[in-house]
Motif scaffolding. Structure first.
Motif, PDB file in Angstrom:
ATOM      1  N   ILE A 125       0.852  -1.329   0.056  1.00 29.95           N
ATOM      2  CA  ILE A 125      -0.024  -0.060  -0.024  1.00 29.95           C
ATOM      3  C   ILE A 125       0.806   1.200   0.192  1.00 29.95           C
ATOM      4  O   ILE A 125       0.713   2.218  -0.862  1.00 29.95           O
ATOM      5  N   ASP A 126       1.927   1.220   0.729  1.00 36.54           N
ATOM      6  CA  ASP A 126       2.566   2.423   0.937  1.00 36.54           C
ATOM      7  C   ASP A 126       3.488   2.592  -0.510  1.00 36.54           C
ATOM      8  O   ASP A 126       3.567   3.592  -0.940  1.00 36.54           O
ATOM      9  N   GLY A 127       3.946   1.498  -0.933  1.00 35.91           N
ATOM     10  CA  GLY A 127       4.593   1.565  -2.358  1.00 35.91           C
ATOM     11  C   GLY A 127       3.450   2.173  -3.401  1.00 35.91           C
ATOM     12  O   GLY A 127       4.098   2.983  -4.349  1.00 35.91           O
ATOM     13  N   CYS A 128       2.391   1.632  -3.418  1.00 33.98           N
ATOM     14  CA  CYS A 128       1.388   2.232  -4.478  1.00 33.98           C
ATOM     15  C   CYS A 128       1.070   3.647  -4.400  1.00 33.98           C
ATOM     16  O   CYS A 128       1.258   4.672  -5.221  1.00 33.98           O
ATOM     17  N   LEU A 129       0.983   4.241  -2.910  1.00 34.28           N
ATOM     18  CA  LEU A 129       0.924   5.490  -2.733  1.00 34.28           C
ATOM     19  C   LEU A 129       2.042   6.484  -3.443  1.00 34.28           C
ATOM     20  O   LEU A 129       2.174   7.644  -3.613  1.00 34.28           O
ATOM     21  N   ALA A 130       3.262   5.790  -2.806  1.00 37.83           N
ATOM     22  CA  ALA A 130       4.662   6.584  -3.085  1.00 37.83           C
ATOM     23  C   ALA A 130       4.733   6.600  -4.591  1.00 37.83           C
ATOM     24  O   ALA A 130       5.462   7.756  -5.127  1.00 37.83           O
ATOM     25  N   GLU A 131       4.287   5.611  -5.393  1.00 35.74           N
ATOM     26  CA  GLU A 131       4.272   5.752  -6.720  1.00 35.74           C
ATOM     27  C   GLU A 131       3.431   6.973  -7.437  1.00 35.74           C
ATOM     28  O   GLU A 131       3.961   7.473  -8.435  1.00 35.74           O
ATOM     29  N   MET A 132       2.311   7.011  -6.964  1.00 35.69           N
ATOM     30  CA  MET A 132       1.232   8.008  -7.256  1.00 35.69           C
ATOM     31  C   MET A 132       1.891   9.480  -7.122  1.00 35.69           C
ATOM     32  O   MET A 132       1.831  10.126  -8.186  1.00 35.69           O
ATOM     33  N   ILE A 133       2.669   9.505  -5.942  1.00 31.97           N
ATOM     34  CA  ILE A 133       3.035  11.036  -5.842  1.00 31.97           C
ATOM     35  C   ILE A 133       4.479  11.079  -6.392  1.00 31.97           C
ATOM     36  O   ILE A 133       4.548  12.192  -6.978  1.00 31.97           O
ATOM     37  N   ALA A 134       5.358  10.124  -6.641  1.00 31.12           N
ATOM     38  CA  ALA A 134       6.596  10.224  -7.343  1.00 31.12           C
ATOM     39  C   ALA A 134       6.226  10.544  -8.970  1.00 31.12           C
ATOM     40  O   ALA A 134       7.007  11.409  -9.567  1.00 31.12           O
ATOM     41  N   LYS A 135       5.045   9.878  -9.451  1.00 34.75           N
ATOM     42  CA  LYS A 135       4.801  10.154 -10.862  1.00 34.75           C
ATOM     43  C   LYS A 135       3.889  11.288 -11.133  1.00 34.75           C
ATOM     44  O   LYS A 135       3.254  11.745 -12.096  1.00 34.75           O
ATOM     45  N   SER A 136       3.422  11.869  -9.996  1.00 39.44           N
ATOM     46  CA  SER A 136       2.666  13.178 -10.155  1.00 39.44           C
ATOM     47  C   SER A 136       1.309  12.777 -10.627  1.00 39.44           C
ATOM     48  O   SER A 136       0.792  13.499 -11.477  1.00 39.44           O
TER      49      SER A 136
END
Length: 405
Positions: A125-136
């Motif tokens: 879950i943290d990884g999915c959220l982080a990817e959304m933030i990193a890719k804007s």
């Protein structure tokens, strides 16, 4: 895992939809995989995510509500008109948002978890959220890499390659174009575009590959497969990094080493059953030389001493105050509570479980203990729970051992 009290400044919440009217597999969300119900597994995954402030379960079913609350979820009553076969997931999520905002006025991100994906972890879950933030991006979803050769039909109804040319030399799977399949486990969204569009894919999309069994539970056969995977130790809910930090392992006896039953003969002599598999797993942990280990029991039965002698483990028995005993034992070894994995099964273990840096319990433990333990082992006490624990810990240590060579 007691229920979280989210901060009003928290920005991310998790929503799980769990209606009670499954027709394919009746009572599906309450059925267990590895000793934990599907709804319990989903709630625990959400609560294990560092970025998620609170987990909300929207349900029309009283039993699901009780089970979800046991594992630490906040409950949203799902209206009947949003609980039928034709109701969309989006309608349930949208209904939940205003209620969540009452707790989290700063809410700006949501995570949607599916109960039918039983091996989701907090790290996923943290990884999915982080990817959304990193890719804007506006949203993200969990995917699994797919190396399949895909086929379709041409205008004449004949087979034709979709991601490969069947008229050319056959390619290796690893040479196919990158492609991914939705895992069906995790969807994350930014709140504003989700509310504006009413869709989970509410704009630009990020993909987050996950590495767990690509199974979504729809049938009893799926349950059987996932239960085998869970019991084989291949899907531990505790991260390998967290397991690798354990320096001490202390276990209760009755209900952990045993099946919590006792055989009493006509002379009042008691005997219990233990697992040879558990013994082998504990032997491997002891032989690794990495852990201080002990059996800590309230029982005054000499069988505890004999089993500890057989396992070559230190034992403290006839102990009423387990917290005080552990405080002294850890201090004597230069260790702290954060170094400790404590395994218990009943209410007299609550204090030790609440103090330990990591806690575990067999799958047939008292409900109060199931609700507060960090790690529910996939098997009952005396039937392989400790072997599953040992295998998971040793698996987590394997990469570090490889680097040390």
């Amino acid at each position: 895992m007691p229920q979280d009290i989210p901060s009003a400044s928290a920005t991310t919440a998790c929503i799980i939809l769990a209606r009670g009217g499954s027709k394919g597999v009746p009572g599906k969300n309450l059925r267990p995989v590895g000793g934990v119900s599907l709804i319990g597994r989903a709630v625990r995954a959400g609560r294990a995510a560092e970025q998620v402030a609170a987990v909300y379960v929207s349900t029309d079913d009283a039993e699901i509500a009780v089970e979800a609350a046991l594992h630490g979820a906040r409950i949203i009553d799902r209206p009947a008109e949003l609980s039928g076969d034709t109701a969309t997931s989006e309608s349930g999520w949208l209904h939940a948002v205003p209620l969540i905002r009452e707790d989290l006025p700063a809410l700006d991100k949501l995570v949607f978890l599916q109960c039918t994906s039983p091996f989701t972890t907090g790290a996923d879950i943290d990884g999915c959220l982080a990817e959304m933030i990193a890719k804007s991006t506006d949203c993200a979803l969990s995917v699994t890499e797919d190396h399949s050769f895909l086929w379709g039909f041409d205008a004449e109804g004949r087979g034709v390659g979709i991601n490969h040319n069947e008229r050319e030399q056959r390619k290796r799977r690893q040479d196919l174009p990158s492609q991914f399949c939705e895992s069906g486990a995790i969807y994350s969204v930014r709140l504003e575009p989700f509310l504006r569009t009413g869709q989970r894919f509410c704009g630009s999309v990020a993909l987050y590959p996950v590495n767990h069994p690509p199974v979504e539970i729809d049938t009893l056969d799926d349950f059987a497969l996932c239960s085998q995977l869970a019991q084989a130790g291949g899907a531990c809910e505790i991260s390998a990094d967290r397991l690798a930090r354990v320096k001490a392992i202390v276990m209760d006896f009755d209900g952990v080493h045993t099946d919590n039953l006792v055989i009493t003969d006509q002379n009042g002599i008691e005997s219990v059953r233990t697992s040879r598999g558990d013994g082998m797993g504990l032997s491997h942990l002891r032989s690794s030389g990495r852990f201080a280990m002990m059996i800590l029991s309230k029982e005054r039965n000499p069988v505890v001493l004999k089993r500890a002698e057989k396992l070559q483990l230190e034992v403290h028995h006839a102990v009423d105050d387990k917290v005080a005993a552990l405080e002294s034992w850890l201090g004597d070894r230069g260790l702290g509570w954060d170094d400790l994995l404590y395994v218990g099964n009943d209410v007299n273990d609550r204090g030790a479980i609440e103090h330990a840096g990591l806690s575990a319990c067999p799958s047939d433990s008292h409900p109060e203990i199931l609700g507060i333990s960090d790690w529910i082992l996939p098997l009952p006490g005396g039937h392989g729970a400790l072997r599953a624990m040992a295998d998971a810990i040793l698996s987590a240590l394997a990469p570090a051992a490889e680097q040390d060579r």
